[in-house]
Design a protein around this motif. Sequence first.
Motif, PDB file in Angstrom:
ATOM      1  N   TYR B  34       0.764  -1.458   0.324  1.00 27.50           N
ATOM      2  CA  TYR B  34       0.396  -0.292   0.270  1.00 27.50           C
ATOM      3  C   TYR B  34       0.611   1.372   0.244  1.00 27.50           C
ATOM      4  CZ  TYR B  34      -3.049  -3.382   1.533  1.00 27.50           C
ATOM      5  OH  TYR B  34      -4.082  -4.632   1.727  1.00 27.50           O
ATOM      6  N   SER B  36       2.389   5.105   0.139  1.00 31.20           N
ATOM      7  CA  SER B  36       1.589   6.345  -0.141  1.00 31.20           C
ATOM      8  C   SER B  36       3.187   7.067   0.194  1.00 31.20           C
ATOM      9  CB  SER B  36       0.372   6.606   0.700  1.00 31.20           C
ATOM     10  OG  SER B  36       0.752   6.369   2.208  1.00 31.20           O
ATOM     11  N   SER B  52      -2.402   4.005  -1.855  1.00 29.23           N
ATOM     12  CA  SER B  52      -2.527   3.157  -2.085  1.00 29.23           C
ATOM     13  C   SER B  52      -1.841   2.513  -3.917  1.00 29.23           C
ATOM     14  CB  SER B  52      -4.082   2.565  -2.363  1.00 29.23           C
ATOM     15  OG  SER B  52      -4.241   1.903  -1.063  1.00 29.23           O
ATOM     16  N   TYR B  89       8.391  11.910   1.351  1.00 26.33           N
ATOM     17  CA  TYR B  89       8.393  10.410   1.137  1.00 26.33           C
ATOM     18  C   TYR B  89       7.024   9.897   0.718  1.00 26.33           C
ATOM     19  CZ  TYR B  89      11.318  13.059   4.667  1.00 26.33           C
ATOM     20  OH  TYR B  89      11.787  14.094   5.821  1.00 26.33           O
ATOM     21  N   VAL B  91       5.845   5.566   2.328  1.00 25.55           N
ATOM     22  CA  VAL B  91       5.424   4.787   3.856  1.00 25.55           C
ATOM     23  C   VAL B  91       5.146   3.222   3.105  1.00 25.55           C
ATOM     24  CG1 VAL B  91       2.820   6.133   3.955  1.00 25.55           C
ATOM     25  CG2 VAL B  91       4.690   4.743   5.746  1.00 25.55           C
ATOM     26  N   GLY B  97       1.312  -5.369  10.885  1.00 18.84           N
ATOM     27  CA  GLY B  97       0.420  -3.598  12.030  1.00 18.84           C
ATOM     28  C   GLY B  97       1.132  -2.582  11.762  1.00 18.84           C
ATOM     29  N   THR B  98       2.782  -2.929  11.057  1.00 22.29           N
ATOM     30  CA  THR B  98       3.947  -2.004  11.670  1.00 22.29           C
ATOM     31  C   THR B  98       3.880  -0.671   9.643  1.00 22.29           C
ATOM     32  OG1 THR B  98       5.391  -3.440  11.052  1.00 22.29           O
ATOM     33  CG2 THR B  98       5.078  -2.963  12.717  1.00 22.29           C
ATOM     34  N   TRP B  99       4.252  -0.351   9.925  1.00 24.16           N
ATOM     35  CA  TRP B  99       4.831   0.607   8.625  1.00 24.16           C
ATOM     36  C   TRP B  99       6.125   1.819   9.018  1.00 24.16           C
ATOM     37  CZ3 TRP B  99       0.862   1.494   4.926  1.00 24.16           C
ATOM     38  CH2 TRP B  99      -0.352   0.989   5.281  1.00 24.16           C
ATOM     39  N   PHE B 101       8.610   4.219   7.042  1.00 27.62           N
ATOM     40  CA  PHE B 101       8.531   5.569   5.868  1.00 27.62           C
ATOM     41  C   PHE B 101      10.235   5.447   5.013  1.00 27.62           C
ATOM     42  CE2 PHE B 101       5.955   9.154   6.175  1.00 27.62           C
ATOM     43  CZ  PHE B 101       4.554   8.393   7.258  1.00 27.62           C
TER      44      PHE B 101
END
Lengths: 120, 110
Positions: B34, B36, B52, B89, B91, B97-99, B101
């Motif tokens: 996803y 962005s 997305s 940037y 991400v 559950g983590t993202w 950058f």
Amino acid sequence: EVQLVESGGGLVQPGGSLRLSCAASGFSISNYWMTWVRQAPGKGLEWVANIKGDGSQKYYVESVKGQFTISRDNAKNSLFLQMNSLRAEDTAVYHCARWITGATYGLDVWGQGTSVTVSS
Amino acid sequence: QTVVTQEPSFSVSPGGTVTLNCGLSSGSVSSGNYPSWYQKTPGRAPRPLMFSTNTRSSGVPDRFYGSILGNKAALTITGAQADDEADYYCVLFMGGGTWMFGGGTKLTVL
């Protein structure tokens, strides 16, 4: 107008604590995952933590696990970040933001940020 | 640990086209990450550009578009303007559950 406004930043000594707040207006945060993102001076953006709309799921970047706690009060339409045992490397501008989820994922609304300085 | 990678800097001429990339230090970026994109200028909140992979945020002109190119996510800016000069940037969803950058790309328009 959809808006997020952070508060609670300031100067704190190493080892101290701060609680950041993020007040939402123009929408109900209960319908959204919310997040904290920080940017240290001269550095890039860093995702810090997420919390689900009902507060039932929380996720953190490894470096703040056990140190920071994300929470929310949907009745007050507010998001929080409790920061304990603060270190110099936690010095940053902290932004709250709203996730859109479902068909698309992204952070569609951001606050201006609140500055945290950890220094003696 | 796998990290999100971006070019540290890029320059583009006014009116030109530039493609900024967002990769993984190990593996390929897919739509399932996803990706962005956000534009950041000093003293201002990040401005959402793309969600997305290729869904433009409200008000973003169509000279910004997102895609997956090879094993990376990409943000292409056409008809570059002076006020496109900013840090960009991406991400990515990393699972669990983590993202994360990327380190950001400083875009210069000159």
